[in-house]
Motif scaffolding. Sequence first.
Motif, PDB file in Angstrom:
ATOM      1  N   ASP A   9     -30.830  -8.023  26.809  1.00 38.74           N
ATOM      2  CA  ASP A   9     -32.082  -7.738  27.497  1.00 38.74           C
ATOM      3  C   ASP A   9     -32.698  -6.508  26.830  1.00 38.74           C
ATOM      4  OD1 ASP A   9     -31.892  -9.732  29.479  1.00 38.74           O
ATOM      5  OD2 ASP A   9     -30.641  -8.453  30.735  1.00 38.74           O
ATOM      6  N   ALA A  10     -33.957  -6.619  26.436  1.00 36.84           N
ATOM      7  CA  ALA A  10     -34.638  -5.488  25.810  1.00 36.84           C
ATOM      8  C   ALA A  10     -36.063  -5.423  26.350  1.00 36.84           C
ATOM      9  CB  ALA A  10     -34.653  -5.644  24.295  1.00 36.84           C
ATOM     10  N   SER A  11     -36.591  -4.216  26.392  1.00 35.19           N
ATOM     11  CA  SER A  11     -37.972  -4.067  26.849  1.00 35.19           C
ATOM     12  C   SER A  11     -38.630  -2.870  26.177  1.00 35.19           C
ATOM     13  CB  SER A  11     -38.029  -3.905  28.373  1.00 35.19           C
ATOM     14  OG  SER A  11     -37.448  -2.689  28.758  1.00 35.19           O
ATOM     15  N   THR A  12     -39.933  -2.940  26.110  1.00 38.92           N
ATOM     16  CA  THR A  12     -40.728  -1.818  25.644  1.00 38.92           C
ATOM     17  C   THR A  12     -41.858  -1.637  26.656  1.00 38.92           C
ATOM     18  OG1 THR A  12     -41.959  -0.885  23.806  1.00 38.92           O
ATOM     19  CG2 THR A  12     -42.134  -3.244  24.119  1.00 38.92           C
ATOM     20  N   THR A  13     -42.128  -0.384  27.006  1.00 40.32           N
ATOM     21  CA  THR A  13     -43.098  -0.094  28.060  1.00 40.32           C
ATOM     22  C   THR A  13     -44.081   0.976  27.598  1.00 40.32           C
ATOM     23  OG1 THR A  13     -41.440  -0.579  29.753  1.00 40.32           O
ATOM     24  CG2 THR A  13     -43.346   0.685  30.449  1.00 40.32           C
ATOM     25  N   ILE A  14     -45.325   0.789  27.973  1.00 39.94           N
ATOM     26  CA  ILE A  14     -46.369   1.785  27.750  1.00 39.94           C
ATOM     27  C   ILE A  14     -46.866   2.207  29.129  1.00 39.94           C
ATOM     28  CG2 ILE A  14     -48.678   2.205  26.850  1.00 39.94           C
ATOM     29  CD1 ILE A  14     -48.079   0.117  24.697  1.00 39.94           C
ATOM     30  N   THR A  15     -46.917   3.513  29.364  1.00 39.47           N
ATOM     31  CA  THR A  15     -47.342   4.042  30.654  1.00 39.47           C
ATOM     32  C   THR A  15     -48.486   5.023  30.455  1.00 39.47           C
ATOM     33  OG1 THR A  15     -45.086   3.859  31.497  1.00 39.47           O
ATOM     34  CG2 THR A  15     -46.586   5.255  32.739  1.00 39.47           C
ATOM     35  N   TYR A  16     -49.472   4.909  31.310  1.00 40.07           N
ATOM     36  CA  TYR A  16     -50.613   5.827  31.315  1.00 40.07           C
ATOM     37  C   TYR A  16     -50.682   6.471  32.693  1.00 40.07           C
ATOM     38  CZ  TYR A  16     -55.442   7.449  31.427  1.00 40.07           C
ATOM     39  OH  TYR A  16     -56.573   8.217  31.556  1.00 40.07           O
ATOM     40  N   ASN A  17     -50.765   7.790  32.726  1.00 43.26           N
ATOM     41  CA  ASN A  17     -50.856   8.535  33.980  1.00 43.26           C
ATOM     42  C   ASN A  17     -52.230   9.191  34.089  1.00 43.26           C
ATOM     43  OD1 ASN A  17     -47.793   8.873  32.960  1.00 43.26           O
ATOM     44  ND2 ASN A  17     -47.903   8.665  35.167  1.00 43.26           N
ATOM     45  N   PRO A  18     -53.208   8.504  34.710  1.00 39.26           N
ATOM     46  CA  PRO A  18     -54.535   9.100  34.834  1.00 39.26           C
ATOM     47  C   PRO A  18     -54.545  10.327  35.749  1.00 39.26           C
ATOM     48  CG  PRO A  18     -54.441   7.027  36.020  1.00 39.26           C
ATOM     49  CD  PRO A  18     -53.147   7.166  35.287  1.00 39.26           C
ATOM     50  N   LEU A  19     -53.661  10.360  36.726  1.00 37.78           N
ATOM     51  CA  LEU A  19     -53.495  11.505  37.623  1.00 37.78           C
ATOM     52  C   LEU A  19     -52.000  11.771  37.747  1.00 37.78           C
ATOM     53  CD1 LEU A  19     -55.981  10.304  40.376  1.00 37.78           C
ATOM     54  CD2 LEU A  19     -56.416  12.068  38.669  1.00 37.78           C
ATOM     55  N   SER A  20     -51.637  12.934  38.243  1.00 38.63           N
ATOM     56  CA  SER A  20     -50.213  13.273  38.332  1.00 38.63           C
ATOM     57  C   SER A  20     -49.461  12.376  39.313  1.00 38.63           C
ATOM     58  CB  SER A  20     -50.046  14.739  38.744  1.00 38.63           C
ATOM     59  OG  SER A  20     -50.558  14.937  40.043  1.00 38.63           O
ATOM     60  N   TRP A  21     -50.153  11.705  40.198  1.00 40.37           N
ATOM     61  CA  TRP A  21     -49.495  10.885  41.203  1.00 40.37           C
ATOM     62  C   TRP A  21     -49.671   9.379  40.994  1.00 40.37           C
ATOM     63  CZ3 TRP A  21     -53.340   8.343  43.889  1.00 40.37           C
ATOM     64  CH2 TRP A  21     -54.616   8.904  43.835  1.00 40.37           C
ATOM     65  N   THR A  22     -50.337   8.966  39.927  1.00 43.47           N
ATOM     66  CA  THR A  22     -50.509   7.534  39.656  1.00 43.47           C
ATOM     67  C   THR A  22     -50.062   7.183  38.247  1.00 43.47           C
ATOM     68  OG1 THR A  22     -52.771   7.835  38.878  1.00 43.47           O
ATOM     69  CG2 THR A  22     -52.497   7.298  41.208  1.00 43.47           C
ATOM     70  N   SER A  27     -45.371  -3.793  30.161  1.00 41.68           N
ATOM     71  CA  SER A  27     -44.086  -3.950  29.473  1.00 41.68           C
ATOM     72  C   SER A  27     -44.010  -5.318  28.828  1.00 41.68           C
ATOM     73  CB  SER A  27     -42.920  -3.827  30.460  1.00 41.68           C
ATOM     74  OG  SER A  27     -42.910  -2.596  31.102  1.00 41.68           O
ATOM     75  N   LEU A  28     -43.308  -5.376  27.722  1.00 40.67           N
ATOM     76  CA  LEU A  28     -42.939  -6.633  27.089  1.00 40.67           C
ATOM     77  C   LEU A  28     -41.422  -6.725  27.212  1.00 40.67           C
ATOM     78  CD1 LEU A  28     -43.821  -9.131  25.502  1.00 40.67           C
ATOM     79  CD2 LEU A  28     -43.469  -7.810  23.413  1.00 40.67           C
ATOM     80  N   LYS A  57     -33.818 -18.175  25.613  1.00 41.77           N
ATOM     81  CA  LYS A  57     -34.616 -17.022  25.199  1.00 41.77           C
ATOM     82  C   LYS A  57     -35.892 -17.023  26.026  1.00 41.77           C
ATOM     83  CE  LYS A  57     -33.051 -16.720  20.475  1.00 41.77           C
ATOM     84  NZ  LYS A  57     -33.376 -16.648  19.076  1.00 41.77           N
ATOM     85  N   SER A  58     -36.390 -15.834  26.320  1.00 43.32           N
ATOM     86  CA  SER A  58     -37.668 -15.747  27.026  1.00 43.32           C
ATOM     87  C   SER A  58     -38.357 -14.418  26.721  1.00 43.32           C
ATOM     88  CB  SER A  58     -37.470 -15.909  28.536  1.00 43.32           C
ATOM     89  OG  SER A  58     -36.609 -14.922  29.035  1.00 43.32           O
ATOM     90  N   TYR A  59     -39.674 -14.474  26.737  1.00 46.49           N
ATOM     91  CA  TYR A  59     -40.538 -13.301  26.554  1.00 46.49           C
ATOM     92  C   TYR A  59     -41.435 -13.196  27.779  1.00 46.49           C
ATOM     93  CZ  TYR A  59     -39.261 -13.513  21.629  1.00 46.49           C
ATOM     94  OH  TYR A  59     -38.566 -13.526  20.451  1.00 46.49           O
ATOM     95  N   TRP A  60     -41.480 -12.008  28.373  1.00 45.72           N
ATOM     96  CA  TRP A  60     -42.254 -11.775  29.580  1.00 45.72           C
ATOM     97  C   TRP A  60     -43.249 -10.639  29.362  1.00 45.72           C
ATOM     98  CZ3 TRP A  60     -41.269 -14.611  34.022  1.00 45.72           C
ATOM     99  CH2 TRP A  60     -40.088 -15.343  34.047  1.00 45.72           C
TER     100      TRP A  60
END
Length: 111
Positions: A9-22, A27-28, A57-60
């Motif tokens: 199982d592998a994943s890559t994630t991109i996160t954006y924090n527009p505010l400190s609480w959101t 993810s792929l 195999k699967s990609y999500w």
Amino acid sequence: DEKLGNKIDASTTITYNPLSWTSIYSSLLYESKEATKYQDIEEPEIRKVMEEDTDSKSYWLKIGLGFSTVEAYKKRRFEIPFETSLSAQRLLSAKNSAKYDRIDLDFRFYF
């Protein structure tokens, strides 16, 4: 004697924090399982049929929105540290995997 195939199982994630609480994230996800092996079946033809097409195999793709009071709690601006998130996950492609969509709602309280 059944030996399930190795799983990755592998994943890559991109996160954006527009505010400190959101947070907004995507993810792929990749899942792979090798074929199952049967050790105690002596007939090669039967073993071949049993082991055939047992790999998968699967990609999500997963997207989500999160809310957190942890930083506000650390600064004594909020009474309870918790996180909540809502995410949706969709299968992009697969081999020998069930096709379904998924929605998750998570709550995490810290004590």
